[in-house]
Motif scaffolding. Structure first.
Motif, PDB file in Angstrom:
ATOM      1  N   VAL A 138     -15.946  -2.744 -14.206  1.00 46.46           N
ATOM      2  CA  VAL A 138     -15.078  -1.917 -13.194  1.00 46.46           C
ATOM      3  C   VAL A 138     -15.724  -0.707 -12.773  1.00 46.46           C
ATOM      4  N   ASN A 139     -15.616  -0.778 -11.312  1.00 46.29           N
ATOM      5  CA  ASN A 139     -16.326   0.456 -10.579  1.00 46.29           C
ATOM      6  C   ASN A 139     -15.083   1.317 -10.128  1.00 46.29           C
ATOM      7  N   LEU A 140     -14.127   0.795  -9.787  1.00 48.81           N
ATOM      8  CA  LEU A 140     -13.022   1.578  -9.145  1.00 48.81           C
ATOM      9  C   LEU A 140     -11.643   1.308  -9.630  1.00 48.81           C
ATOM     10  N   VAL A 141     -10.967   2.300 -10.052  1.00 48.07           N
ATOM     11  CA  VAL A 141      -9.675   2.194 -10.632  1.00 48.07           C
ATOM     12  C   VAL A 141      -8.792   3.119  -9.843  1.00 48.07           C
ATOM     13  N   LEU A 142      -7.522   2.380  -9.457  1.00 53.30           N
ATOM     14  CA  LEU A 142      -6.646   2.855  -8.648  1.00 53.30           C
ATOM     15  C   LEU A 142      -5.458   3.042  -9.575  1.00 53.30           C
ATOM     16  N   GLU A 151       2.880   1.030  -2.609  1.00 54.34           N
ATOM     17  CA  GLU A 151       2.270   0.271  -1.468  1.00 54.34           C
ATOM     18  C   GLU A 151       0.903   0.048  -1.407  1.00 54.34           C
ATOM     19  N   VAL A 152       0.230   1.116  -1.680  1.00 49.30           N
ATOM     20  CA  VAL A 152      -1.200   0.933  -1.520  1.00 49.30           C
ATOM     21  C   VAL A 152      -1.737   0.078  -2.621  1.00 49.30           C
ATOM     22  N   LEU A 153      -1.201   0.250  -3.885  1.00 51.06           N
ATOM     23  CA  LEU A 153      -1.700  -0.834  -4.893  1.00 51.06           C
ATOM     24  C   LEU A 153      -1.251  -2.177  -4.564  1.00 51.06           C
ATOM     25  N   SER A 154      -0.164  -2.525  -3.761  1.00 45.66           N
ATOM     26  CA  SER A 154       0.158  -3.625  -3.574  1.00 45.66           C
ATOM     27  C   SER A 154      -0.804  -4.309  -2.459  1.00 45.66           C
ATOM     28  N   ALA A 155      -1.212  -3.528  -1.624  1.00 49.02           N
ATOM     29  CA  ALA A 155      -2.163  -3.789  -0.502  1.00 49.02           C
ATOM     30  C   ALA A 155      -3.488  -4.098  -1.133  1.00 49.02           C
ATOM     31  N   PHE A 156      -3.950  -3.222  -1.852  1.00 47.83           N
ATOM     32  CA  PHE A 156      -5.413  -3.662  -2.657  1.00 47.83           C
ATOM     33  C   PHE A 156      -5.221  -4.885  -3.331  1.00 47.83           C
ATOM     34  N   GLY A 157      -4.204  -5.084  -4.003  1.00 52.83           N
ATOM     35  CA  GLY A 157      -4.088  -6.414  -4.698  1.00 52.83           C
ATOM     36  C   GLY A 157      -4.112  -7.575  -3.916  1.00 52.83           C
ATOM     37  N   ALA A 158      -3.619  -7.500  -2.861  1.00 54.02           N
ATOM     38  CA  ALA A 158      -3.416  -8.574  -1.698  1.00 54.02           C
ATOM     39  C   ALA A 158      -4.754  -9.032  -1.126  1.00 54.02           C
ATOM     40  N   ALA A 159      -5.579  -8.018  -0.992  1.00 54.20           N
ATOM     41  CA  ALA A 159      -6.863  -7.790  -0.281  1.00 54.20           C
ATOM     42  C   ALA A 159      -7.984  -8.513  -1.207  1.00 54.20           C
ATOM     43  N   THR A 160      -8.032  -8.006  -2.486  1.00 49.74           N
ATOM     44  CA  THR A 160      -9.023  -8.201  -3.542  1.00 49.74           C
ATOM     45  C   THR A 160      -8.722  -9.006  -4.499  1.00 49.74           C
ATOM     46  N   ALA A 187      -4.734  -4.645   4.699  1.00 43.92           N
ATOM     47  CA  ALA A 187      -3.913  -4.146   6.184  1.00 43.92           C
ATOM     48  C   ALA A 187      -3.530  -2.807   6.186  1.00 43.92           C
ATOM     49  N   LEU A 188      -3.989  -1.937   5.427  1.00 51.65           N
ATOM     50  CA  LEU A 188      -3.505  -0.581   5.010  1.00 51.65           C
ATOM     51  C   LEU A 188      -4.271   0.271   6.043  1.00 51.65           C
ATOM     52  N   LEU A 189      -3.374   1.121   6.904  1.00 49.72           N
ATOM     53  CA  LEU A 189      -3.719   2.005   7.793  1.00 49.72           C
ATOM     54  C   LEU A 189      -3.334   3.616   7.222  1.00 49.72           C
ATOM     55  N   THR A 190      -4.433   4.438   7.223  1.00 46.70           N
ATOM     56  CA  THR A 190      -4.237   5.813   6.793  1.00 46.70           C
ATOM     57  C   THR A 190      -4.080   6.787   7.999  1.00 46.70           C
ATOM     58  N   ALA A 191      -3.045   7.413   8.231  1.00 48.31           N
ATOM     59  CA  ALA A 191      -3.029   8.567   9.230  1.00 48.31           C
ATOM     60  C   ALA A 191      -3.539   9.865   8.696  1.00 48.31           C
TER      61      ALA A 191
END
Length: 711
Positions: free
Chosen positions: A415-419, A446-455, A504-508
């Motif tokens: 593992v390289n990245l842990v959120l 919501e960020v965890l869910s977005a990364f889960g869907a993408a990765t 799908a995540l966007l950061t302002a």
């Protein structure tokens, strides 16, 4: 326990006075030109910059019962809508003062409650015909493409096709019956996004033998008029909107484009300034002059709209948007960045630099990454004290054993990245940095869910649950770059961007050189985002700039002058008839006073009037013009199309965007009205304040000791 009793239902009702006093602190929050306030803590001498009713109420020491109710009401509005709190706070104060005046005139409390409630219900029904379907806002808010078609039956009754769009209507003939205008409009039904304003009012006008004028389309040489009883309707000449008082010229701020496929959405936001992208027009109408947040929202709308077209949805997905405040840069560097932007330590930034363009294996933790963390619902055995959960045969510190075990698990799965959703053990964080493993805590669900869907990663609660199927692939990390392409390193914290293919995540990214403005900018961004979200959810918006409140004021004043009851509710019908005859006008005028005060303060805050006296005179002038037109609603629509009801005087935004108008949310505004009046009437109906506990000596030594009776 010792108790003290105080009668609060006197003519100078204490609870209402407290509400009025608390609400007066937020008068400058009304309108687009809000005044900032400093909240200073006397103990720590620290100050906070605020510009919203929510932050104001959170900063005040609300020890009174009325103050706590006010806080709960504002928090409920904020939780549901994220907008309308300033309106709620002001109307609480205005109507509290108005109710106190009614009490001083010996108006019975039941009469105040019933007449005010029914009056506000009548207002909410009346203003339904001002609702604008968002389709018209998104296409062209300046209404330049009007092609009305008139149809008339043999009996002279104007049918539904006589005016295909309620916004084709400018004004009615001046001989409209005044009685028609003040009847509560219960038949204004809404089918989809189309309010049958024409079906309710124009048909009624034809029944009275009146005729209505409609707008001729620009460049249309044919006559467009509705004829009623043989008379030709007079044409109302429209003025093309030159500017809207809520908007100023957009500055030339650069938007960073951090991915090639995202370039079109972030750079040159003014290229499609008129909102041809669909939601851009609506975002500008709802921005109320907040240029920075508006441009950010336009970028979000442009990016999400393309994704929404594929799914057939036009909603803004708030779950895919997060914010990150970066201190030390000018506000012009604010932008929308694809992926997840967060602040990391310089040590973590070193790990990110080591990753370069390397694909990362990602792990998601749905909880804290600490030794003591237990999931929600975990119950320890009763009467058992845990000394050591995992004894080590080799001896040594239990914490060191846990750290070693967790590190071994992470390295065994590469593992390289842990959120992590929650907190991270400091010692484990240091060990991971030494092993070149990036661990980031306090990540939103919501960020965890977005990364889960993408990765393809699956969140786990404990590292001991980890298996190969839970680890995702395809993520990457890099230092966030500003609009000029430079990586930003601002000392203690460094902004970093984490993304993945298909994320799908966007950061302002909100930048500011003043730390005290960080929370303020974030609040303003979320307020505008939720305005757009609720506008799409409602499917309609209100004309802004005080148009709706002016119609409420006109309607309530007409009801006060009209004999009979303000409505048909059971509560009003059961009131003794002498009460209605004697008190109805007084109570309704008190309700109308709140609307007038609201409009006057907005005019003062936006530099449209130099004093509340001048502002009140301007409001009265518009009321007279609306009455002279015969239909206040038609007059307000015409003024709105010309650029706003209150558009004269000194303009706070001299260089403004053309062909745009300001709009407000429908549900948020009406719910703010209802909550404000409900709170005032609730406090009004309390008759005593009972103090419990050991405050006897404190009350005895206070200036209001004579008001209490000790039990």
């Amino acid at each position: 326990l010792p108790m003290a009793f105080r009668d609060v239902n006197a003519r100078r009702h204490i609870g209402l006075q407290q509400l009025s006093s608390l609400a007066s602190t937020g008068r400058t929050f009304l309108g687009p030109m809000k005044s900032h306030k400093f909240i200073v803590d006397e103990i720590t001498n620290q100050s906070t910059l605020i510009c919203s009713a929510v932050r104001l109420i959170e900063s005040l020491d609300l020890t009174s019962a009325a103050g706590q109710l006010l806080n709960e009401t504002i928090q409920a509005q904020n939780k549901e809508f994220k907008t309308g709190m300033s309106t709620l706070l002001f109307l609480v104060g205005a109507w509290s003062s108005a109710v106190v005046e009614c009490l001083q005139q010996n108006v019975p409390v039941p009469a105040i409650v019933s007449v005010m409630s029914e009056g506000l219900n009548s207002c909410c029904e009346r203003v339904q015909c001002l609702q604008i379907p968002i389709n018209y806002v998104k296409k062209e808010l300046c209404f330049s493409r009007i092609r009305p078609k008139a149809s008339e039956s043999k009996t002279g009754q104007v049918g539904h096709d006589g005016l295909t769009n309620p916004w084709d209507l400018l004004c009615f003939q001046r001989d409209i019956s005044a009685t028609e205008e003040v009847i509560p409009i219960n038949s204004c039904s809404h089918q989809g996004d189309d309010c049958n304003f024409n079906k309710v009012l124009v048909s009624s006008l034809a029944g009275f033998g009146s005729v209505a004028s409609v707008v001729k389309a620009v460049g249309d040489r044919s006559s467009s008029a509705l004829s009623g009883s043989g008379d030709t309707a007079s044409s109302c000449i429209t003025q093309k909107l030159a500017h809207s008082r809520y908007f100023s010229t957009l500055g030339k701020s650069s938007f960073s484009s951090q991915q090639d496929n995202f370039q079109g959405y972030l750079s040159a936001p003014s290229a499609d300034l008129c909102g041809c992208c669909g939601l851009g027009h609506l975002a500008m109408a709802l921005s109320h002059g907040n240029q920075t947040s508006m441009k950010l929202l336009q970028s979000i709308a442009a990016y999400q709209q393309e994704r929404a077209e594929c799914s057939g949805s036009s909603q803004i997905n708030i779950a895919e948007i997060v914010t990150c405040c970066v201190l030390g840069l000018p506000e012009g560097y604010s932008c929308i960045s694809p992926g997840f932007v967060t602040l990391v330590s310089p040590e973590q930034a070193t790990v990110i630099k080591h990753f370069a363009d390397k694909p990362l294996r990602i792990l998601l933790m749905d909880g804290d990454l600490t030794e003591q963390y237990r999931h929600l619902g975990f119950n320890r055995p009763r009467n058992v004290r845990t000394i050591l959960e995992h004894p080590s045969p080799q001896g040594g510190n239990a914490g060191d054993v846990w750290l070693s075990r967790m590190s071994d698990i992470l390295m065994s799965f590469e593992v390289n990245l842990v959120l992590v959703k929650g907190n991270v053990c400091k010692n484990l964080m240091e060990g991971c940095i030494a092993s070149r493993i990036l661990v980031i805590g306090c990540v939103a669900r919501e960020v965890l869910s977005a990364f889960g869907a993408a990765t393809g990663a699956q969140a786990v609660t404990y590292l001991s649950q980890l298996n190969a199927s839970c680890v995702g692939n395809g993520a990457w990390a890099e230092l966030w770059q500003a609009g000029d392409g430079r990586a930003v390193e601002l000392g203690e914290l460094v902004p970093a961007r984490i993304s993945a293919g298909g994320l799908a995540l966007l950061t302002a990214v909100l930048t500011t050189a003043l730390p005290c403005k960080a929370q303020l900018l974030e609040d303003q961004f979320w307020t505008l985002l939720y305005r757009l979200h609720h506008a799409l959810k409602d499917g309609k918006v209100f004309p802004g700039g005080g148009a709706v409140e002016l119609l409420c004021l006109s309607h309530i004043q007409a009801l006060a002058e009209q004999p009979g009851q303000p409505g048909s509710s059971k509560a009003v019908r059961e009131l003794p008839s002498p009460w209605l005859a004697e008190y109805k006008s007084i109570v309704l005028q008190a309700l109308a006073h709140g609307w007038k005060q609201y409009l006057s303060v907005i005019l003062c805050n936006t530099a449209k009037a130099s004093s509340e006296l001048e502002a009140g005179a301007s409001v009265d002038q518009h009321l007279q013009k609306a009455a002279a037109c015969g239909s206040p609603s038609a007059y307000i629509l015409e003024e709105f199309r010309r650029g706003g009801v209150f558009r004269g005087g000194c303009d706070p935004f001299p260089n403004q965007v053309t062909d745009l108008k300001v709009c407000d949310n429908v549900a948020a505004k009406t719910e703010a009205w209802r909550r404000a009046l409900d709170l005032v009437l609730l406090v009004l109906q309390t008759d005593a304040e009972i103090i419990t506990g050991s405050r006897r000596n404190q009350i005895l030594n206070s200036p209001v000791a004579s008001e209490f009776m000790f039990l």
